[in-house]
Design a protein around this motif. Structure first.
Motif, PDB file in Angstrom:
ATOM      1  N   ALA A 272       5.001 -11.037   1.913  1.00  0.00           N
ATOM      2  CA  ALA A 272       6.214 -11.755   2.313  1.00  0.00           C
ATOM      3  C   ALA A 272       6.307 -11.910   3.830  1.00  0.00           C
ATOM      4  CB  ALA A 272       7.450 -11.029   1.771  1.00  0.00           C
ATOM      5  N   ALA A 273       5.785 -10.932   4.566  1.00  0.00           N
ATOM      6  CA  ALA A 273       5.848 -11.006   6.033  1.00  0.00           C
ATOM      7  C   ALA A 273       4.852 -12.007   6.596  1.00  0.00           C
ATOM      8  CB  ALA A 273       5.591  -9.637   6.638  1.00  0.00           C
ATOM      9  N   ALA A 274       3.778 -12.237   5.843  1.00  0.00           N
ATOM     10  CA  ALA A 274       2.765 -13.234   6.239  1.00  0.00           C
ATOM     11  C   ALA A 274       2.311 -13.054   7.686  1.00  0.00           C
ATOM     12  CB  ALA A 274       3.306 -14.646   6.019  1.00  0.00           C
ATOM     13  N   GLY A 275       1.977 -11.811   8.053  1.00  0.00           N
ATOM     14  CA  GLY A 275       1.439 -11.555   9.382  1.00  0.00           C
ATOM     15  C   GLY A 275       2.452 -11.286  10.460  1.00  0.00           C
ATOM     16  N   HIS A 276       3.747 -11.294  10.117  1.00  0.00           N
ATOM     17  CA  HIS A 276       4.781 -11.091  11.127  1.00  0.00           C
ATOM     18  C   HIS A 276       5.107  -9.619  11.375  1.00  0.00           C
ATOM     19  CE1 HIS A 276       5.716 -15.309  11.701  1.00  0.00           C
ATOM     20  NE2 HIS A 276       5.651 -15.466  10.390  1.00  0.00           N
ATOM     21  N   LEU A 277       4.488  -8.715  10.641  1.00  0.00           N
ATOM     22  CA  LEU A 277       4.645  -7.291  10.935  1.00  0.00           C
ATOM     23  C   LEU A 277       3.534  -6.918  11.904  1.00  0.00           C
ATOM     24  CD1 LEU A 277       5.375  -6.009   7.317  1.00  0.00           C
ATOM     25  CD2 LEU A 277       6.988  -6.071   9.213  1.00  0.00           C
ATOM     26  N   SER A 278       3.874  -6.822  13.163  1.00  0.00           N
ATOM     27  CA  SER A 278       2.851  -6.726  14.205  1.00  0.00           C
ATOM     28  C   SER A 278       1.971  -5.499  14.062  1.00  0.00           C
ATOM     29  CB  SER A 278       3.519  -6.723  15.580  1.00  0.00           C
ATOM     30  OG  SER A 278       4.358  -5.587  15.721  1.00  0.00           O
ATOM     31  N   GLY A 279       2.552  -4.410  13.596  1.00  0.00           N
ATOM     32  CA  GLY A 279       1.758  -3.191  13.469  1.00  0.00           C
ATOM     33  C   GLY A 279       1.098  -3.040  12.121  1.00  0.00           C
ATOM     34  N   GLY A 280       1.312  -4.011  11.210  1.00  0.00           N
ATOM     35  CA  GLY A 280       0.657  -3.980   9.913  1.00  0.00           C
ATOM     36  C   GLY A 280       1.302  -3.016   8.931  1.00  0.00           C
ATOM     37  N   VAL A 281       0.755  -3.026   7.746  1.00  0.00           N
ATOM     38  CA  VAL A 281       1.234  -2.164   6.654  1.00  0.00           C
ATOM     39  C   VAL A 281       0.133  -1.167   6.332  1.00  0.00           C
ATOM     40  CG1 VAL A 281       2.052  -2.072   4.276  1.00  0.00           C
ATOM     41  CG2 VAL A 281       2.678  -4.017   5.737  1.00  0.00           C
ATOM     42  N   LEU A 282       0.498   0.103   6.349  1.00  0.00           N
ATOM     43  CA  LEU A 282      -0.440   1.193   6.112  1.00  0.00           C
ATOM     44  C   LEU A 282       0.000   1.976   4.881  1.00  0.00           C
ATOM     45  CD1 LEU A 282      -2.785   3.040   7.189  1.00  0.00           C
ATOM     46  CD2 LEU A 282      -1.043   4.256   8.490  1.00  0.00           C
ATOM     47  N   LEU A 283      -0.916   2.187   3.948  1.00  0.00           N
ATOM     48  CA  LEU A 283      -0.616   2.965   2.737  1.00  0.00           C
ATOM     49  C   LEU A 283      -1.453   4.228   2.736  1.00  0.00           C
ATOM     50  CD1 LEU A 283      -0.048   1.700  -0.864  1.00  0.00           C
ATOM     51  CD2 LEU A 283      -1.664   3.552  -0.463  1.00  0.00           C
ATOM     52  N   LEU A 284      -0.794   5.361   2.557  1.00  0.00           N
ATOM     53  CA  LEU A 284      -1.465   6.661   2.528  1.00  0.00           C
ATOM     54  C   LEU A 284      -1.413   7.240   1.119  1.00  0.00           C
ATOM     55  CD1 LEU A 284       0.120   8.246   5.742  1.00  0.00           C
ATOM     56  CD2 LEU A 284      -2.024   6.949   5.568  1.00  0.00           C
ATOM     57  N   GLU A 285      -2.553   7.660   0.608  1.00  0.00           N
ATOM     58  CA  GLU A 285      -2.623   8.299  -0.705  1.00  0.00           C
ATOM     59  C   GLU A 285      -3.332   9.638  -0.556  1.00  0.00           C
ATOM     60  OE1 GLU A 285      -2.972   9.750  -4.450  1.00  0.00           O
ATOM     61  OE2 GLU A 285      -1.534   8.301  -3.676  1.00  0.00           O
ATOM     62  N   SER A 286      -2.731  10.692  -1.109  1.00  0.00           N
ATOM     63  CA  SER A 286      -3.244  12.045  -0.891  1.00  0.00           C
ATOM     64  C   SER A 286      -4.542  12.327  -1.638  1.00  0.00           C
ATOM     65  CB  SER A 286      -2.190  13.074  -1.297  1.00  0.00           C
ATOM     66  OG  SER A 286      -1.891  12.960  -2.674  1.00  0.00           O
TER      67      SER A 286
END
Length: 431
Positions: free
Chosen positions: A27-41
């Motif tokens: 939905a952000a289409a690149g507008h989240l400057s720091g990106g999306v990070l997913l952490l899985e243990s």
């Protein structure tokens, strides 16, 4: 390599976490400057998806109306009508189809991937995450979080590393780490208890019938006061009666009707240390007059046949019928024409009103979900953002929401994750 900062950090790589991360990035289409990070243990994310549905993954359920859908959630209920109105099972089907996965409805309403393999669901989510630009890091567990004075969060990982997040999503399911982080950020906790579990019956001849399945069966918990109870038990979330398929196991009862029953009575049974009386109607709720009609027909039409060789109705398990004959003291070799009236009445009672003593829940670790988690009153259910800590989002089983078997728990994960993702994208956090 793990970055030192991200616009959105999602802690937890289960279905809700993946959906939140993908929805935010798309939905952000690149507008989240720091990106999306997913952490899985764990080394492999989405493990619960992999093992669900016997390796097939019951993705959702064909209950399209949110007003009806909420009735399948012992915890959550009507509060979920708003979220489900924005992202319902139909939206889940459309979302997966748009990402290349076709779901197929079974006669009972459950929806599975056409491939009948849960790995197809995992592959779809991982491809979507990659395509959206989500950075997935495995074997990285969130240990603690601190809200920063100027906004955002400092997250400390189990490895000792730290990273900054403009927005933080907790999607840790029932794992205590998520509860600890949420509590440190000001949230309360409804104590988790097992839900969706099978029942152990005290020693009874019925257990010799392990493997017998009946459908429909009507189950009812009879919650009489315990002799050593100091207070009366709380009432279950719904009437403690369920109807549907039941499987007899070597320890007690399983099957969808049993799981639904224990879901709605999860807290009550926990308070009672899983001791109760269970009423079983093996006829599925048929009236006595209907059974007496069947018995009368058998007397007329099968007069010379032995009771053990002719059941009152075809779908009645022969093993169960022989068990009930022995239980009430009727010789299975007796002819139908010679069945005494008093024995007929005893059999009608055994079929409609068998009583069993529940002595516990099924084998340890067998329960499917937990009841409990972050109270819904502390979350804005339109966005899944915390009402107590701006910038914190809470999704999936971490919340005090649980559904019955049939794809309903996954549906809440998809809905809450999608709503969080949309809200995160709308904020377009940047630095």
């Amino acid at each position: 390599m793990l970055p030192s900062r991200a616009s959105v950090v999602v802690v937890g790589g289960g279905p809700a976490g993946f959906m939140a991360a993908i929805a935010a990035a798309e939905a952000a289409a690149g507008h989240l400057s720091g990106g999306v990070l997913l952490l899985e243990s764990t080394p492999e994310p989405l493990h619960k998806v992999l093992i669900s549905g016997g390796g097939r993954c019951n993705v959702t359920h064909a209950c399209w109306d949110p007003r009806l859908l909420v009735d399948h959630y012992p915890r959550g209920g009507k509060a979920l009508r708003g979220p489900f109105s924005r992202f319902a099972p139909g939206d889940t089907v459309a979302w997966f189809q748009a990402h290349g996965l076709q779901l197929v409805e079974e006669p009972d309403g459950r929806l599975f991937p056409r491939s009948n393999r849960s790995s197809s669901v995992i592959d779809t989510l991982r491809r979507a995450a990659t395509a959206a630009g989500v950075a997935v890091h495995t074997a990285e567990a969130g240990q603690a979080a601190e809200a920063l004075p100027g906004g955002g969060f400092r997250l400390r990982l189990r490895s000792g590393a730290e990273l900054l997040a403009d927005r933080l999503v907790l999607a840790t399911g029932s794992h205590p780490s998520g509860h600890r982080i949420a509590a440190s950020l000001g949230h309360g906790l409804v104590a988790p208890v097992p839900s969706l579990f099978t029942l152990t019956l005290a020693d009874h001849p019925l257990l010799a019938l392990a493997g017998v399945a009946m459908d429909p069966v009507q189950l009812e918990l009879l919650l009489t006061p315990l002799a050593d109870a100091a207070t009366a038990p709380s009432a279950p979330g719904k009437p403690q009666r369920q109807r549907g398929p039941v499987l007899i196991t070597h320890w007690g009862l399983s099957g969808p009707a049993t799981l639904r029953l224990t879901a709605f009575a999860a807290r009550t049974l926990r308070e009672r240390r899983y001791r109760a009386e269970l009423r079983v109607d093996w006829t599925g709720g048929r009236k006595p007059a209907e059974l007496e009609g069947w018995f009368a027909a058998a007397r007329r039409e099968q007069a010379r046949r032995q009771l053990g060789n002719w059941r009152p109705w075809p779908d009645l398990s022969r093993r169960l019928w022989l068990h009930l004959l022995a239980l009430v003291g009727v010789d299975a070799s007796l002819r139908w024409a010679d069945l005494p009236r008093r024995h007929e009445q005893a059999l009608v009672t055994a079929l409609r009103d068998s009583r069993y003593r529940v002595s516990g829940r099924g084998p340890f670790g067998e329960e499917f979900v937990t009841a409990g988690g972050i109270p819904l009153a502390e979350v804005n259910l339109a966005t899944m953002e915390s009402r107590l800590r701006p910038g914190l989002f809470l999704v999936g089983e971490l919340l005090d929401v649980d559904g019955v078997t049939g794809g309903f728990n996954f549906q809440h994960c998809w809905s809450s994750g999608w709503l969080a993702g949309q809200a995160l994208a709308a904020q377009r956090t940047c630095s």
